[in-house]
Design a protein around this motif. Structure first.
Motif, PDB file in Angstrom:
ATOM      1  N   SER A 105       0.835  -1.187   0.000  1.00 61.03           N
ATOM      2  CA  SER A 105       0.000   0.000   0.000  1.00 61.03           C
ATOM      3  C   SER A 105       0.871   1.238   0.000  1.00 61.03           C
ATOM      4  O   SER A 105       1.898   1.272   0.670  1.00 61.03           O
ATOM      5  N   THR A 130       0.462   3.840   1.513  1.00 66.03           N
ATOM      6  CA  THR A 130       0.371   4.568   2.768  1.00 66.03           C
ATOM      7  C   THR A 130       1.108   3.868   3.909  1.00 66.03           C
ATOM      8  O   THR A 130       0.921   4.232   5.071  1.00 66.03           O
ATOM      9  N   LYS A 180      -2.483  12.719 -11.400  1.00 64.30           N
ATOM     10  CA  LYS A 180      -2.511  11.367 -10.833  1.00 64.30           C
ATOM     11  C   LYS A 180      -2.003  11.367  -9.399  1.00 64.30           C
ATOM     12  O   LYS A 180      -2.554  10.677  -8.543  1.00 64.30           O
ATOM     13  N   GLN A 217      -2.203  13.886  -7.304  1.00 69.82           N
ATOM     14  CA  GLN A 217      -3.261  14.497  -6.497  1.00 69.82           C
ATOM     15  C   GLN A 217      -4.364  13.491  -6.200  1.00 69.82           C
ATOM     16  O   GLN A 217      -4.850  13.413  -5.068  1.00 69.82           O
ATOM     17  N   GLU A 218      -4.746  12.704  -7.214  1.00 68.47           N
ATOM     18  CA  GLU A 218      -5.764  11.673  -7.007  1.00 68.47           C
ATOM     19  C   GLU A 218      -5.298  10.661  -5.963  1.00 68.47           C
ATOM     20  O   GLU A 218      -6.067  10.276  -5.078  1.00 68.47           O
ATOM     21  N   LEU A 219      -4.058  10.231  -6.083  1.00 70.78           N
ATOM     22  CA  LEU A 219      -3.516   9.260  -5.127  1.00 70.78           C
ATOM     23  C   LEU A 219      -3.459   9.841  -3.715  1.00 70.78           C
ATOM     24  O   LEU A 219      -3.765   9.148  -2.741  1.00 70.78           O
ATOM     25  N   VAL A 244      -5.388  12.153  -2.433  1.00 70.66           N
ATOM     26  CA  VAL A 244      -6.751  12.244  -1.910  1.00 70.66           C
ATOM     27  C   VAL A 244      -7.274  10.848  -1.562  1.00 70.66           C
ATOM     28  O   VAL A 244      -7.837  10.640  -0.483  1.00 70.66           O
ATOM     29  N   ASN A 245      -7.070   9.899  -2.467  1.00 70.55           N
ATOM     30  CA  ASN A 245      -7.587   8.538  -2.265  1.00 70.55           C
ATOM     31  C   ASN A 245      -6.939   7.809  -1.098  1.00 70.55           C
ATOM     32  O   ASN A 245      -7.534   6.896  -0.539  1.00 70.55           O
ATOM     33  N   HIS A 246      -5.737   8.198  -0.730  1.00 65.99           N
ATOM     34  CA  HIS A 246      -5.024   7.510   0.342  1.00 65.99           C
ATOM     35  C   HIS A 246      -4.867   8.380   1.582  1.00 65.99           C
ATOM     36  O   HIS A 246      -4.067   8.072   2.458  1.00 65.99           O
ATOM     37  N   ASN A 247      -5.596   9.510   1.610  1.00 64.56           N
ATOM     38  CA  ASN A 247      -5.616  10.404   2.777  1.00 64.56           C
ATOM     39  C   ASN A 247      -4.218  10.780   3.269  1.00 64.56           C
ATOM     40  O   ASN A 247      -3.928  10.719   4.456  1.00 64.56           O
TER      41      ASN A 247
END
Length: 172
Positions: A102, A104, A162, A164-166, A168-171
């Motif tokens: 992951s 994160t 991409k 930025q999306e990652l 946001v998606n992974h906090n």
């Protein structure tokens, strides 16, 4: 880097070369890690980088810029490795690159960003690194990668979106 130490390296003093290696290996490894995923590839590029540093050190006129010069060699070696792997086929249609684990897992923000970079397509990641981290202008990136300036700019924009999306998606 100490001027005397670099002069000793120019005289092929192995102890001096070892000291330079010990001081620079971690920094250059981090540079390589931003471009390459595979530890074996990173180690190979790192070895090539230090070989080039020690064989071309006599060409360096100003020892004050040694670290930037060494870093540039590492970047160029990474790009050469990517080209040899045919990984720099740049396309906006590239899917995210599969990565193990992951993104994160890491504690620090910088490490999180470096992990997220592994989810970008190879060519896109290289352009992001060259522009956002190394500070190269699009014109120079285009020359280095044999692409147009427009391609460099669009790939940077794609990478930013991409990432930025990652984030946001992974906090993160």
């Amino acid at each position: 880097m100490e001027k005397e130490l670099l002069l000793e390296c120019q005289r092929n003093d192995r102890n001096a070369q070892r000291k330079v290696y010990e001081k620079m290996a971690g920094r250059l490894y981090t540079v390589c890690k931003r471009y390459l995923k595979n530890d074996e590839d990173i180690e190979e590029v790192l070895a090539d980088t230090f070989y080039k540093i020690f064989t071309k050190l006599n060409q360096l006129q100003n020892h004050d810029i040694f670290e930037a010069w060494a870093r540039k060699i590492a970047v160029n070696e990474c790009l050469q490795k990517l080209r040899s792997m045919k990984a720099l086929d740049i396309s906006l249609e590239d899917d995210f690159v599969e990565s193990t684990g992951s993104p994160t897992d890491s504690i620090s923000f910088e490490k999180d960003i470096l992990k997220l970079l592994n989810f970008l397509p190879e060519g896109c990641r290289a352009i992001f690194n060259l522009f956002a981290i190394e500070g190269y202008p699009h014109k120079e990136i285009a020359t280095m990668l044999s692409i147009s300036e427009g391609t460099s700019k669009s790939q940077l924009n794609f990478a930013r979106k991409k990432l930025q999306e990652l984030l946001v998606n992974h906090n993160i």
